[in-house]
Every structure is written in C-alpha cells, then in structure tokens.
Design a protein around this motif. Structure first.
Motif, PDB file in Angstrom:
ATOM      1  N   LEU A   5    -103.103   7.535  24.155  1.00 52.49           N
ATOM      2  CA  LEU A   5    -102.973   8.908  24.485  1.00 52.49           C
ATOM      3  C   LEU A   5    -101.174   9.110  24.192  1.00 52.49           C
ATOM      4  CD1 LEU A   5    -103.113  11.788  25.643  1.00 52.49           C
ATOM      5  CD2 LEU A   5    -102.377  10.760  27.779  1.00 52.49           C
ATOM      6  N   VAL A   6    -101.038  10.118  23.200  1.00 53.13           N
ATOM      7  CA  VAL A   6     -99.526  10.252  22.729  1.00 53.13           C
ATOM      8  C   VAL A   6     -99.088  11.258  23.842  1.00 53.13           C
ATOM      9  CG1 VAL A   6     -98.043  10.973  20.991  1.00 53.13           C
ATOM     10  CG2 VAL A   6    -100.045   9.496  20.327  1.00 53.13           C
ATOM     11  N   THR A   7     -97.943  10.990  24.457  1.00 55.81           N
ATOM     12  CA  THR A   7     -97.329  12.076  25.250  1.00 55.81           C
ATOM     13  C   THR A   7     -95.971  12.277  24.764  1.00 55.81           C
ATOM     14  OG1 THR A   7     -96.687  10.437  26.967  1.00 55.81           O
ATOM     15  CG2 THR A   7     -98.667  11.251  27.383  1.00 55.81           C
ATOM     16  N   TYR A   8     -95.480  13.342  25.129  1.00 56.87           N
ATOM     17  CA  TYR A   8     -94.034  13.402  24.663  1.00 56.87           C
ATOM     18  C   TYR A   8     -93.526  14.568  25.201  1.00 56.87           C
ATOM     19  CZ  TYR A   8     -95.614  17.683  22.230  1.00 56.87           C
ATOM     20  OH  TYR A   8     -96.350  18.916  21.779  1.00 56.87           O
ATOM     21  N   PHE A   9     -91.938  14.541  25.369  1.00 61.76           N
ATOM     22  CA  PHE A   9     -91.203  15.615  25.877  1.00 61.76           C
ATOM     23  C   PHE A   9     -90.202  15.841  24.328  1.00 61.76           C
ATOM     24  CE2 PHE A   9     -86.759  16.503  27.116  1.00 61.76           C
ATOM     25  CZ  PHE A   9     -86.819  17.944  27.467  1.00 61.76           C
ATOM     26  N   SER A  10     -90.245  17.288  24.089  1.00 65.19           N
ATOM     27  CA  SER A  10     -89.626  17.534  22.957  1.00 65.19           C
ATOM     28  C   SER A  10     -88.771  18.811  23.465  1.00 65.19           C
ATOM     29  CB  SER A  10     -90.189  17.969  22.110  1.00 65.19           C
ATOM     30  OG  SER A  10     -89.396  18.344  20.703  1.00 65.19           O
ATOM     31  N   ALA A  11     -87.322  18.985  23.384  1.00 71.70           N
ATOM     32  CA  ALA A  11     -86.582  19.876  23.690  1.00 71.70           C
ATOM     33  C   ALA A  11     -86.103  20.900  22.628  1.00 71.70           C
ATOM     34  CB  ALA A  11     -85.012  19.656  24.324  1.00 71.70           C
ATOM     35  N   SER A  12     -86.010  20.255  21.291  1.00 75.94           N
ATOM     36  CA  SER A  12     -85.880  21.070  20.045  1.00 75.94           C
ATOM     37  C   SER A  12     -86.773  21.125  19.090  1.00 75.94           C
ATOM     38  CB  SER A  12     -84.385  20.579  19.679  1.00 75.94           C
ATOM     39  OG  SER A  12     -84.904  19.216  18.890  1.00 75.94           O
ATOM     40  N   GLY A  13     -87.781  20.279  19.213  1.00 77.24           N
ATOM     41  CA  GLY A  13     -88.876  20.449  18.595  1.00 77.24           C
ATOM     42  C   GLY A  13     -89.116  19.334  17.499  1.00 77.24           C
ATOM     43  N   VAL A  14     -87.922  18.280  17.525  1.00 77.68           N
ATOM     44  CA  VAL A  14     -87.820  16.999  16.504  1.00 77.68           C
ATOM     45  C   VAL A  14     -89.395  16.338  17.101  1.00 77.68           C
ATOM     46  CG1 VAL A  14     -86.991  15.363  15.811  1.00 77.68           C
ATOM     47  CG2 VAL A  14     -85.712  17.343  15.839  1.00 77.68           C
ATOM     48  N   THR A  15     -89.123  15.839  18.303  1.00 79.40           N
ATOM     49  CA  THR A  15     -90.173  14.973  19.030  1.00 79.40           C
ATOM     50  C   THR A  15     -91.359  15.427  18.917  1.00 79.40           C
ATOM     51  OG1 THR A  15     -88.267  14.128  20.369  1.00 79.40           O
ATOM     52  CG2 THR A  15     -90.717  13.439  20.919  1.00 79.40           C
TER      53      THR A  15
END
Length: 155
Positions: A5-15
């Motif tokens: 499972l790939v989880t992520y937090f992205s504030a600007s869209g890059v991540t």
C-alpha cells in the motif's frame, strides 16, 4: 508475493504525483493522507514564525487531524511518502501512523525534497515508534525508473 500500500501526504502536489507514479507503475494500492483542514500557501510559509506549518512543526507532540484513515491489515508493506518539513516528516505523518496498526509490517518511507535527505526523517520516525519496522528510506525526485522503485520496495 507481498501486498503493498502506498500512502502519502502532499501539500503542494509534488509528493502526490510521485506516489501515484509508484502505485500506477507497480499496480499497488494507494491512499492519500488528507488533513481535516487543507493547508493554504500561507499555512506552508516556512519563513513565517506564525504560519500553521511552523507552529505545528515546533510542537513535535502536535497531531494535525486527518480527514480519514484506512485499513492496512491486508498489506505486508506500507510505503509512506511525504515532503520534508524542518528536516523531518510533517507531524501529520505521526497522526497517520498512530491511526493504523503497522505492527508486523515493513514500512518504507520516501520523501520529496529540494535538498534534505530521508535518513533523519526515518531515524526520527523509528525513534518515535521503536516497535515498528522502518526499512531504509529513499529521497525521490520523480525521475527514478519504475524498476528502481520496485527494487527499493522489494529489497
């Protein structure tokens, strides 16, 4: 075959774009860690001592609420992606980790950053959660091949 499972937090869209590429290229499931209150550009102004992100990152016990969590029970490996804030993972990553049961799972962290590496981020998380299995992390730029990513996740 291990389930990822790939989880992520992205504030600007890059991540987000890198996490989506990892999931799409490898057929992995994906989950976005969304803050209950979305960060504005003003919130992310690291030069402002009064900005939301600065206030949060200066209090390592702060846990920004997330909109929802997810069930990770069927996964062997959980990949967690985030931008580097103040040389470490944003505190919202702690909120996510504390909202799921990651015991017995391999955790692979990746970061997106203009210059900071991943090692301090992973060390900080491993020290905060010594009961969990944090594997070697990776700093990604989005230019890595699908093969390199798959190799890192499976090693």
């Amino acid at each position: 075959m291990s389930k990822v499972l790939v989880t992520y937090f992205s504030a600007s869209g890059v991540t987000k774009s890198i996490a989506q590429k990892i999931a799409d290229d490898n057929g992995y499931d994906i989950f976005e860690i969304v803050p209950q209150e979305i960060y504005t550009p003003e919130d992310l102004d690291w030069t402002n001592k009064e900005s939301r992100s600065t206030i949060e990152m200066n209090d390592r016990t702060f846990r920004p609420p997330i909109a929802e969590s997810t069930d990770v029970s069927e996964y062997d490996t959980v990949v967690i992606g985030f931008p580097v804030w103040w040389y470490t993972a944003p505190t919202i990553i702690n909120t996510f980790i504390e909202s799921v049961d990651l015991s017995g799972k391999t955790i692979k962290a990746f970061c997106t950053s203009g210059g900071s590496g991943i090692d301090k981020c992973v060390d900080d998380l491993a020290n905060a959660y010594p009961e969990l299995d944090f594997a070697k992390g990776l700093r990604l730029t989005g230019r890595e091949s699908a093969e390199k990513i798959k190799e890192w996740i499976s090693e």
